[in-house]
Design a protein around this motif. Structure first.
Motif, PDB file in Angstrom:
ATOM      1  N   GLY A   1       0.803  -1.184  -0.116  1.00 37.50           N
ATOM      2  CA  GLY A   1      -0.158  -0.147   0.089  1.00 37.50           C
ATOM      3  C   GLY A   1       1.032   1.175  -0.028  1.00 37.50           C
ATOM      4  N   GLU A   2       0.287   2.404   0.709  1.00 41.11           N
ATOM      5  CA  GLU A   2       1.078   3.657   0.730  1.00 41.11           C
ATOM      6  C   GLU A   2       2.280   3.603   1.170  1.00 41.11           C
ATOM      7  N   GLY A   3       3.210   4.184   0.700  1.00 43.98           N
ATOM      8  CA  GLY A   3       4.542   4.167   1.477  1.00 43.98           C
ATOM      9  C   GLY A   3       5.275   2.973   1.431  1.00 43.98           C
ATOM     10  N   HIS A   4       4.692   1.886   0.463  1.00 47.69           N
ATOM     11  CA  HIS A   4       5.382   0.789   0.006  1.00 47.69           C
ATOM     12  C   HIS A   4       5.513  -0.240   1.315  1.00 47.69           C
ATOM     13  N   ILE A   5       4.501  -0.118   2.112  1.00 51.51           N
ATOM     14  CA  ILE A   5       4.475  -0.940   3.272  1.00 51.51           C
ATOM     15  C   ILE A   5       3.763  -2.195   2.922  1.00 51.51           C
ATOM     16  N   SER A   6       4.259  -3.392   3.156  1.00 57.31           N
ATOM     17  CA  SER A   6       3.933  -4.724   2.635  1.00 57.31           C
ATOM     18  C   SER A   6       3.174  -5.372   3.962  1.00 57.31           C
ATOM     19  N   SER A   7       2.122  -6.324   3.415  1.00 58.67           N
ATOM     20  CA  SER A   7       1.075  -6.966   4.503  1.00 58.67           C
ATOM     21  C   SER A   7       1.132  -8.328   3.783  1.00 58.67           C
ATOM     22  N   ILE A   8       0.415  -9.194   4.680  1.00 57.80           N
ATOM     23  CA  ILE A   8      -0.136 -10.617   3.985  1.00 57.80           C
ATOM     24  C   ILE A   8      -1.525 -10.567   4.162  1.00 57.80           C
ATOM     25  N   GLU A   9      -2.163 -11.053   2.954  1.00 62.35           N
ATOM     26  CA  GLU A   9      -3.724 -11.149   2.747  1.00 62.35           C
ATOM     27  C   GLU A   9      -3.855 -12.670   2.539  1.00 62.35           C
ATOM     28  N   PHE A  10      -5.091 -12.779   2.534  1.00 62.00           N
ATOM     29  CA  PHE A  10      -5.459 -14.334   2.029  1.00 62.00           C
ATOM     30  C   PHE A  10      -6.667 -14.465   1.202  1.00 62.00           C
ATOM     31  N   ARG A  11      -6.847 -15.375   0.566  1.00 62.42           N
ATOM     32  CA  ARG A  11      -7.631 -15.790  -0.415  1.00 62.42           C
ATOM     33  C   ARG A  11      -8.172 -17.454  -0.231  1.00 62.42           C
TER      34      ARG A  11
ATOM     35  N   VAL B   1       3.634  -5.463  12.929  1.00 62.22           N
ATOM     36  CA  VAL B   1       3.203  -5.423  14.360  1.00 62.22           C
ATOM     37  C   VAL B   1       4.729  -5.014  15.023  1.00 62.22           C
ATOM     38  N   SER B   2       5.658  -5.670  14.745  1.00 60.69           N
ATOM     39  CA  SER B   2       6.889  -5.077  15.748  1.00 60.69           C
ATOM     40  C   SER B   2       7.771  -3.910  14.916  1.00 60.69           C
ATOM     41  N   SER B   3       8.595  -3.700  15.606  1.00 66.07           N
ATOM     42  CA  SER B   3       9.484  -2.572  15.045  1.00 66.07           C
ATOM     43  C   SER B   3      10.427  -2.982  14.065  1.00 66.07           C
ATOM     44  N   ASN B   4      10.593  -4.186  13.830  1.00 70.88           N
ATOM     45  CA  ASN B   4      11.474  -4.758  12.833  1.00 70.88           C
ATOM     46  C   ASN B   4      10.679  -4.916  11.318  1.00 70.88           C
ATOM     47  N   GLU B   5       9.482  -4.500  11.525  1.00 70.84           N
ATOM     48  CA  GLU B   5       8.525  -4.730  10.387  1.00 70.84           C
ATOM     49  C   GLU B   5       8.130  -3.489   9.801  1.00 70.84           C
ATOM     50  N   THR B   6       8.399  -2.326  10.497  1.00 71.92           N
ATOM     51  CA  THR B   6       7.719  -1.000  10.165  1.00 71.92           C
ATOM     52  C   THR B   6       7.640  -0.791   8.705  1.00 71.92           C
ATOM     53  N   ASN B   7       8.321  -1.157   8.093  1.00 72.80           N
ATOM     54  CA  ASN B   7       8.485  -0.967   6.247  1.00 72.80           C
ATOM     55  C   ASN B   7       7.920  -2.168   5.617  1.00 72.80           C
ATOM     56  N   GLY B   8       7.315  -3.417   6.322  1.00 70.88           N
ATOM     57  CA  GLY B   8       6.728  -4.303   5.621  1.00 70.88           C
ATOM     58  C   GLY B   8       7.135  -5.754   6.067  1.00 70.88           C
ATOM     59  N   ILE B   9       6.336  -6.471   5.753  1.00 73.38           N
ATOM     60  CA  ILE B   9       6.408  -7.767   5.765  1.00 73.38           C
ATOM     61  C   ILE B   9       6.452  -8.428   4.212  1.00 73.38           C
TER      62      ILE B   9
ATOM     63  N   TYR C   1       9.482 -15.027   5.776  1.00 72.36           N
ATOM     64  CA  TYR C   1       9.373 -13.625   5.156  1.00 72.36           C
ATOM     65  C   TYR C   1      10.425 -13.064   5.589  1.00 72.36           C
ATOM     66  N   THR C   2      10.674 -11.942   4.932  1.00 70.51           N
ATOM     67  CA  THR C   2      11.705 -11.062   5.371  1.00 70.51           C
ATOM     68  C   THR C   2      10.934  -9.530   6.044  1.00 70.51           C
ATOM     69  N   ALA C   3      11.309  -9.548   7.123  1.00 68.99           N
ATOM     70  CA  ALA C   3      10.922  -8.238   8.185  1.00 68.99           C
ATOM     71  C   ALA C   3      11.713  -7.078   7.670  1.00 68.99           C
ATOM     72  N   TYR C   4      11.263  -6.022   7.340  1.00 71.42           N
ATOM     73  CA  TYR C   4      12.170  -4.714   6.865  1.00 71.42           C
ATOM     74  C   TYR C   4      11.561  -3.355   7.544  1.00 71.42           C
ATOM     75  N   ASN C   5      12.737  -2.880   8.229  1.00 68.38           N
ATOM     76  CA  ASN C   5      12.211  -1.680   8.903  1.00 68.38           C
ATOM     77  C   ASN C   5      12.777  -0.340   8.305  1.00 68.38           C
ATOM     78  N   GLY C   6      13.082  -0.270   7.209  1.00 65.70           N
ATOM     79  CA  GLY C   6      13.685   0.643   6.409  1.00 65.70           C
ATOM     80  C   GLY C   6      15.137   0.744   6.290  1.00 65.70           C
ATOM     81  N   ARG C   7      16.098   0.057   7.099  1.00 71.99           N
ATOM     82  CA  ARG C   7      17.386  -0.081   7.497  1.00 71.99           C
ATOM     83  C   ARG C   7      18.036  -1.317   7.219  1.00 71.99           C
ATOM     84  N   VAL C   8      17.207  -2.456   8.066  1.00 73.31           N
ATOM     85  CA  VAL C   8      18.167  -3.662   8.135  1.00 73.31           C
ATOM     86  C   VAL C   8      16.789  -4.827   7.912  1.00 73.31           C
ATOM     87  N   ILE C   9      16.940  -5.928   7.447  1.00 75.13           N
ATOM     88  CA  ILE C   9      16.161  -7.035   7.353  1.00 75.13           C
ATOM     89  C   ILE C   9      16.038  -7.858   8.372  1.00 75.13           C
ATOM     90  N   LEU C  10      15.376  -8.863   8.773  1.00 72.84           N
ATOM     91  CA  LEU C  10      15.197  -9.872   9.555  1.00 72.84           C
ATOM     92  C   LEU C  10      14.720 -11.041   9.123  1.00 72.84           C
TER      93      LEU C  10
END
Length: 318
Positions: A139-149, A265-273, A294-303
């Motif tokens: 979505g906006e700001g290129h923040i990623s999340s997980i949806e389901f169908r 949710v966590s500070s490690n994911e502020t820029n996306g899952i 998945y890759t957690a990204y906070n705008g600086r580092v990945i986890l």
């Protein structure tokens, strides 16, 4: 070897910008927060009722229970409320609305699917398969999340999807989650923390421990070490950071699959899952578990992170 016949289906999954969630929208400047609250406190009850009615009329048809969402956001800023008088429920909701913002989950794209058999195959004809598909929504700001169908592969090979709801709901975040000691230590080693301080903190903990258990052990080490060295403080901060990266989520059973969203949710994911891929594992005893990396990204580092679930209702983020 018999040939495998592949047929391309004319199915296209398109993003829908009207699928939104309400997020907290709280300025970092405390003065701005108190100024906004002050304006809400200055309104009469009649003005509060009118403004709240306008909010509900505009947003209620896009959210299941907007009142609960606004109340939760009010509670996030409640400690800034500078009055001793009891606030009406309506005024609390209006203050919550002032610190809320809608987020369009799919406004940029929806992509990167993975597909697994649905945990519930009841009522499915022989030879057919009900499935769950995960998708990366951006979505906006290129923040990623997980949806389901959810959908069905018929006996004739045709694929149908269940209707996509216009509602999206974030799950309950389970407080004081439990952790697997072996996995926790493995992740610490991957991060380069394998020193004596880690051993001291982890030794008193059981094979499964809670955040409260970890906090007690951290405090014992912190208060038992004088002076506190820079390396020790860094190790303890890393332990807390890793614990914050592990959490549990719970969706209500009545939600359709397309109404569930795993948002950072966590500070490690502020820029996306990013880029979750679900796979289904069957253990030797027949128990089934679904896993996704998945890759957690906070705008600086990945986890690198791991998700596990048995039913797509209760998720553990590891």
């Amino acid at each position: 070897m018999s040939p495998i016949h592949i047929r391309r289906h004319e199915l296209t999954l398109l993003p829908e910008c009207m699928r939104v969630i309400i997020r907290p929208f709280i300025p970092s400047d405390t003065h701005r927060v108190t100024t906004i609250i002050g304006r809400a406190l200055a309104l009469t009850e009649q003005e509060v009722a009118r403004e709240l009615r306008g909010v509900c009329q505009e947003f209620d048809d896009r959210h299941f229970d907007i009142a609960s969402l606004l109340q939760a956001h009010y509670e996030k800023v409640q400690h800034h409320v500078f009055t001793q008088r009891t606030l009406s429920h309506e005024r609390q909701l209006l203050i919550g609305a002032l610190f809320s913002g809608e987020y369009a989950l799919e406004s940029a794209a929806i992509f990167n699917p993975s597909i697994v058999p649905h945990p519930d195959q009841s009522g499915v004809p022989d030879g057919a398969l009900r499935f769950v598909m995960s998708l990366r929504a951006t979505g906006e700001g290129h923040i990623s999340s997980i949806e389901f169908r959810a959908g069905l592969i018929g006996t004739d090979g045709n694929i149908t999807f269940e209707p996509v709801s216009r509602f999206v709901t974030v799950p309950e975040i389970i407080l004081n989650p439990s952790y697997n000691k072996k996995r926790f230590i493995t992740k610490l080693r991957e991060m380069g923390f394998n020193d004596a301080d880690v051993v001291i903190v982890m030794a008193p903990l059981g094979e499964s421990f809670t955040r409260s258990d970890l906090n007690k052990s951290l405090n014992l080490v912190l208060h038992g070490s004088h002076p506190v060295s820079r390396d020790l403080r860094r190790t303890l901060e890393c332990l807390q950071w890793l614990a914050d990266s592990n959490y549990e989520l719970l969706f209500p059973e009545e939600l359709a699959m397309s109404e569930r969203i795993i948002f950072p949710v966590s500070s490690n994911e502020t820029n996306g899952i990013e880029d979750a891929r679900f796979v289904r594992f069957t253990e030797d005893d027949g128990a089934v578990m679904y896993y996704a990396t998945y890759t957690a990204y906070n705008g600086r580092v990945i986890l690198p992170q791991l998700i596990e679930t048995e039913d797509f209702l209760h998720f553990r983020i590891l």
